[in-house]
Motif scaffolding. Structure first.
Motif, mmCIF file in Angstrom:
data_model
loop_
_atom_site.group_PDB
_atom_site.id
_atom_site.type_symbol
_atom_site.label_atom_id
_atom_site.label_comp_id
_atom_site.label_asym_id
_atom_site.label_seq_id
_atom_site.Cartn_x
_atom_site.Cartn_y
_atom_site.Cartn_z
ATOM 1 N N LYS A 245 53.242 41.271 53.195
ATOM 2 C CA LYS A 245 52.721 41.939 52.003
ATOM 3 C C LYS A 245 52.814 41.045 50.775
ATOM 4 O O LYS A 245 53.763 40.288 50.616
ATOM 5 C CB LYS A 245 53.508 43.220 51.726
ATOM 6 N N CYS A 246 51.853 41.241 49.908
ATOM 7 C CA CYS A 246 51.824 40.561 48.621
ATOM 8 C C CYS A 246 52.930 41.114 47.727
ATOM 9 O O CYS A 246 53.114 42.332 47.643
ATOM 10 C CB CYS A 246 50.458 40.781 47.983
ATOM 11 N N LYS A 247 53.650 40.229 47.051
ATOM 12 C CA LYS A 247 54.734 40.664 46.174
ATOM 13 C C LYS A 247 54.220 41.323 44.912
ATOM 14 O O LYS A 247 54.954 42.008 44.214
ATOM 15 C CB LYS A 247 55.608 39.459 45.789
ATOM 16 N N TRP A 248 52.988 41.052 44.596
ATOM 17 C CA TRP A 248 52.486 41.604 43.335
ATOM 18 C C TRP A 248 51.901 42.987 43.518
ATOM 19 O O TRP A 248 52.223 43.911 42.789
ATOM 20 C CB TRP A 248 51.443 40.661 42.723
ATOM 21 N N CYS A 249 51.015 43.154 44.511
ATOM 22 C CA CYS A 249 50.308 44.441 44.634
ATOM 23 C C CYS A 249 50.810 45.267 45.815
ATOM 24 O O CYS A 249 50.482 46.441 45.934
ATOM 25 C CB CYS A 249 48.807 44.209 44.748
ATOM 26 N N GLY A 250 51.608 44.646 46.695
ATOM 27 C CA GLY A 250 52.172 45.391 47.809
ATOM 28 C C GLY A 250 51.205 45.619 48.971
ATOM 29 O O GLY A 250 51.542 46.294 49.939
ATOM 30 N N LEU B 30 51.452 35.424 46.930
ATOM 31 C CA LEU B 30 50.631 36.407 46.233
ATOM 32 C C LEU B 30 49.183 36.194 46.645
ATOM 33 O O LEU B 30 48.785 35.087 46.987
ATOM 34 C CB LEU B 30 50.727 36.206 44.709
ATOM 35 N N HIS B 31 48.412 37.262 46.591
ATOM 36 C CA HIS B 31 46.973 37.092 46.659
ATOM 37 C C HIS B 31 46.548 36.241 45.466
ATOM 38 O O HIS B 31 47.266 36.127 44.485
ATOM 39 C CB HIS B 31 46.254 38.441 46.530
ATOM 40 N N HIS B 32 45.358 35.743 45.564
ATOM 41 C CA HIS B 32 44.812 35.051 44.412
ATOM 42 C C HIS B 32 44.337 36.106 43.413
ATOM 43 O O HIS B 32 43.160 36.411 43.319
ATOM 44 C CB HIS B 32 43.664 34.127 44.824
ATOM 45 N N HIS B 33 45.290 36.707 42.703
ATOM 46 C CA HIS B 33 44.924 37.685 41.686
ATOM 47 C C HIS B 33 44.358 36.955 40.483
ATOM 48 O O HIS B 33 44.688 35.815 40.233
ATOM 49 C CB HIS B 33 46.150 38.516 41.274
ATOM 50 N N THR B 34 43.573 37.654 39.731
ATOM 51 C CA THR B 34 42.949 37.001 38.585
ATOM 52 C C THR B 34 43.979 36.763 37.492
ATOM 53 O O THR B 34 45.047 37.370 37.473
ATOM 54 C CB THR B 34 41.823 37.873 38.001
HETATM 55 ZN ZN ZN Z 1 48.187 41.087 45.990
#
Ligand code: ZN
Length: 87
Positions: A39-44, A75-79
């Motif tokens: 899982k991504c740490k930012w968005c879960g 993390l995903h490549h979030h903007t």
């Molecule tokens: Zn994410």
């Protein structure tokens, strides 16, 4: 020969999360995927094979953060706007 499921069936995030390694996947990313349970740490949300995954320093290197697993997260490549919203 024993029949083996091929570790690379395109779903590398699944294998990396499960085994901490996957063919064609950098060791660091595979190990972190396993640690984060995929899982991504930012968005879960779970990473999927088509996602762009970034290795992110928890403490930035410019602030003395080390290049060690404890200081890394995926993390995903979030903007940029998403990341700004963290602050
Ligand atoms: Zn994410």
């Amino acid at each position: 020969m024993r029949p083996n499921a091929t570790p690379y069936d395109g779903n590398w995030t699944y294998w990396a999360t499960r085994k901490g390694q996957a063919i064609g996947t950098p060791t660091r990313i595979a190990k972190l995927l396993k640690k984060q349970k995929g899982k991504c740490k930012w968005c879960g949300q779970y990473f999927t094979p088509s996602d762009v995954i970034e290795v992110h320093h928890i403490v930035p290197r410019c602030l003395g953060g080390k290049d060690v697993y404890n200081n890394l997260q995926l993390l995903h490549h979030h903007t940029r706007d998403d990341k700004t919203a963290l602050d």
